[in-house]
Design an enzyme around this catalytic site. Structure first.
Site, PDB file in Angstrom:
ATOM      1  N   GLU A  63       0.886  -1.354  -0.004  1.00 13.15           N
ATOM      2  CA  GLU A  63      -0.067   0.109  -0.037  1.00 13.15           C
ATOM      3  C   GLU A  63       0.815   1.331  -0.180  1.00 13.15           C
ATOM      4  O   GLU A  63       1.924   1.235   0.636  1.00 13.15           O
ATOM      5  CB  GLU A  63      -0.775  -0.008   1.406  1.00 13.15           C
ATOM      6  N   ASP A 234      -7.883  -4.881   8.462  1.00 11.11           N
ATOM      7  CA  ASP A 234      -7.364  -3.676   7.777  1.00 11.11           C
ATOM      8  C   ASP A 234      -7.013  -3.913   6.356  1.00 11.11           C
ATOM      9  O   ASP A 234      -6.385  -3.077   5.648  1.00 11.11           O
ATOM     10  CB  ASP A 234      -5.888  -3.275   8.359  1.00 11.11           C
TER      11      ASP A 234
HETATM   12  N1  NAD Z   1      -4.390  -0.967  11.930  1.00 15.27           N
HETATM   13  C1  NAD Z   1      -3.244  -0.626  11.677  1.00 15.27           C
HETATM   14  O1  NAD Z   1      -3.038   0.670  11.930  1.00 15.27           O
HETATM   15  C2  NAD Z   1      -2.071  -1.912  11.638  1.00 15.27           C
HETATM   16  C3  NAD Z   1      -0.684  -1.284  11.828  1.00 15.27           C
HETATM   17  C4  NAD Z   1       0.219  -2.541  11.809  1.00 15.27           C
HETATM   18  C5  NAD Z   1      -0.328  -3.755  11.565  1.00 15.27           C
HETATM   19  N2  NAD Z   1      -1.546  -4.038  11.296  1.00 15.27           N
HETATM   20  C6  NAD Z   1      -2.154  -5.212  11.444  1.00 15.27           C
HETATM   21  O2  NAD Z   1      -2.059  -6.045  12.685  1.00 15.27           O
HETATM   22  C7  NAD Z   1      -1.905  -7.314  12.608  1.00 15.27           C
HETATM   23  C8  NAD Z   1      -0.843  -7.670  13.240  1.00 15.27           C
HETATM   24  O3  NAD Z   1       0.508  -7.438  13.051  1.00 15.27           O
HETATM   25  P1  NAD Z   1       1.823  -8.010  13.428  1.00 15.27           P
HETATM   26  O4  NAD Z   1       2.799  -7.281  12.782  1.00 15.27           O
HETATM   27  O5  NAD Z   1       1.661  -8.082  14.798  1.00 15.27           O
HETATM   28  O6  NAD Z   1       1.622  -9.611  12.631  1.00 15.27           O
HETATM   29  P2  NAD Z   1       2.346 -10.780  12.914  1.00 15.27           P
HETATM   30  O7  NAD Z   1       2.250 -11.717  12.053  1.00 15.27           O
HETATM   31  O8  NAD Z   1       3.822 -10.639  13.604  1.00 15.27           O
HETATM   32  O9  NAD Z   1       1.426 -11.338  14.372  1.00 15.27           O
HETATM   33  C9  NAD Z   1       0.091 -11.981  14.184  1.00 15.27           C
HETATM   34  C10 NAD Z   1      -0.183 -12.969  14.998  1.00 15.27           C
HETATM   35  O10 NAD Z   1      -1.556 -13.266  15.129  1.00 15.27           O
HETATM   36  C11 NAD Z   1      -1.744 -14.688  15.411  1.00 15.27           C
HETATM   37  N3  NAD Z   1      -2.751 -15.266  14.847  1.00 15.27           N
HETATM   38  C12 NAD Z   1      -3.363 -15.306  13.643  1.00 15.27           C
HETATM   39  N4  NAD Z   1      -4.615 -15.914  13.444  1.00 15.27           N
HETATM   40  C13 NAD Z   1      -5.253 -15.967  14.683  1.00 15.27           C
HETATM   41  C14 NAD Z   1      -6.428 -16.204  15.525  1.00 15.27           C
HETATM   42  N5  NAD Z   1      -7.511 -16.657  14.571  1.00 15.27           N
HETATM   43  N6  NAD Z   1      -6.293 -16.089  16.706  1.00 15.27           N
HETATM   44  C15 NAD Z   1      -5.156 -15.870  17.495  1.00 15.27           C
HETATM   45  N7  NAD Z   1      -4.221 -15.561  16.944  1.00 15.27           N
HETATM   46  C16 NAD Z   1      -4.082 -15.542  15.524  1.00 15.27           C
HETATM   47  C17 NAD Z   1      -0.268 -15.324  14.852  1.00 15.27           C
HETATM   48  O11 NAD Z   1      -0.099 -16.594  15.203  1.00 15.27           O
HETATM   49  C18 NAD Z   1       0.536 -14.297  15.015  1.00 15.27           C
HETATM   50  O12 NAD Z   1       1.266 -14.638  15.966  1.00 15.27           O
HETATM   51  C19 NAD Z   1      -1.728  -7.690  11.107  1.00 15.27           C
HETATM   52  O13 NAD Z   1      -2.882  -8.053  10.541  1.00 15.27           O
HETATM   53  C20 NAD Z   1      -1.361  -6.412  10.428  1.00 15.27           C
HETATM   54  O14 NAD Z   1      -1.826  -6.226   9.286  1.00 15.27           O
HETATM   55  C21 NAD Z   1      -2.609  -2.897  11.492  1.00 15.27           C
END
Ligand code: NAD
Length: 371
Positions: A63, A234
């Protein structure tokens, strides 16, 4: 008349950012970015805003997030690839630029992977300060990956959270989070399901990464007065909250045109009522109305938060003398003679003359050599 000095571009690498956070302290960085986000959200109408541009693949999304006020333009490039951790790569990687609006000159090129985690946590905590019950002390954290420590500490510092209930489908991620939070003044327990973790929580933060229409939170888990900080839903097709959870709540968003496409509200009709969070900050819309009300911050990440973080980083890097001057833009002595830079120096036979020519064309490099 002497021409004005060519504007320099500062480069902040990931190690520079680590150095900056260690020198200022994690909590001070969170506080600085949260305060800058609040100030900028209060200037909402001064910004030229648009939803981000997204390129999707089967594995994830990349993005481009641009925004500007009258003085500065910022953009971030960020990806979301939930399968990346299996390849040893982060799910989210980012970098960004801050440029002068009056000339277009880029002034800062920065890592934004760590910064995104900081700014997302700062934004979530700022929203919760206004939307969660004031006596909230217990938070459930579902999804314990890269963003999770940042959220935990932001909610400790800025919302008063003292107890955390963790759940992740990967037990190693929860163990990593619990270990990283040891000695941070938080009582932490690892749970064996989302339902167990949210039981008795005042705030529920969802931070999962899955490229499917996931349903992490179902209506039966919702208790009166809960605040949901939904961060992981997101992207089109990437959700965390059951539509029934949203329908039973007052939903707050960053920038409505973007969240309609990317947020959990993508599951609901386009006329489902939401409130842009800047309106709560500005006092033109109510936040939480009662202790019983269920509130949702349907976070997707908006370019203004990165503008705030980049502006804050530019100031702190300059104050602390962190970062390097970067030769990003070609500097011809005559700006209309760009082609001239490609010609071999006329006095190339004399090594000293070559160095002189080089420092005239690339003054930033000359400054670095002298340092
Ligand atoms: N809204 C925002 O501004 C923003 C900013 C940054 C990241 N994000 C989003 O936040 C999320 C987390 O990012 P991250 O960098 O920590 O990712 P990451 O991959 O490091 O961690 C995600 C975790 O979610 C766990 N997971 C997956 N499915 C699951 C479920 N059904 N139940 C419980 N746990 C589950 C995974 O095992 C993993 O440990 C991502 O989806 C990312 O796109 C959003």
């Amino acid at each position: 008349m002497t021409p004005p000095a060519f504007p320099t571009t500062t480069y902040l690498s990931a190690p520079d950012l680590v150095q900056l956070v260690r020198r200022l302290g994690f909590s001070a960085c969170l506080a600085g970015i949260a305060e800058r986000i609040e100030q900028d959200f209060l200037r909402w109408h001064e910004f030229d805003k648009s939803p981000r541009l997204a390129c999707h693949s089967a594995e994830g999304v990349i993005e481009l997030m641009p925004i500007a006020d009258a003085q500065r333009f910022a953009f971030k490039v960020v990806n979301g690839h939930p399968g990346n951790t299996r390849l040893g790569l982060p799910t989210v990687m980012a970098f960004g630029v801050l440029a002068d609006m009056d000339t277009g000159a880029p002034r800062l090129l920065s890592e934004l992977t760590i910064t995104t985690a900081l700014r997302t946590a700062a934004m979530s905590a700022l929203a919760a300060q206004h939307l969660a019950r004031r006596n909230s002390r217990h938070m459930a954290l579902i999804g314990n990956g890269a963003q999770s420590e940042f959220q935990a500490l932001a909610f400790r510092d800025r919302v008063g959270i003292r107890t955390l209930s963790l759940f992740d489908t990967d037990p190693a991620a929860s163990a990593k989070l619990a270990a990283n939070l040891h000695g941070q003044g938080l009582q932490v327990r690892i749970c064996s399901s989302t339902a167990e973790a949210v039981q008795g929580a005042d705030i529920v933060t969802t931070l999962t990464a899955d490229k499917t229409r996931a349903t992490i939170i179902t209506p039966d888990m919702v208790q009166p007065g809960m605040h949901f900080n939904a961060v992981g839903g997101d992207c089109p097709g990437k959700t965390e909250l059951h539509p029934g959870v949203l329908q039973a709540a007052q939903v707050f968003v960053e920038f409505e045109p973007q969240t309609r496409v990317e947020g959990d509200i993508q599951q609901l009709p386009a006329d489902f009522a939401v409130t842009e969070f800047w309106r709560v900050l500005a006092g033109v819309a109510p936040g939480r109305r009662s202790a019983q009300q269920v509130t949702v911050f349907d976070s997707v990440g908006f370019a203004l938060e990165d503008f705030s973080a980049l502006s804050w980083l530019a100031d702190k890097a300059a104050e602390l003398g962190i970062g390097q001057v970067l030769d990003l833009i070609a500097q011809a002595p005559d700006p209309k003679n760009l082609f001239g830079l490609l010609q071999p120096p006329r006095l190339a036979v004399v090594a000293g003359a070559r160095a002189a020519a080089s420092s005239a064309e690339f003054p930033a490099a000359a400054r670095r050599q002298k340092a």
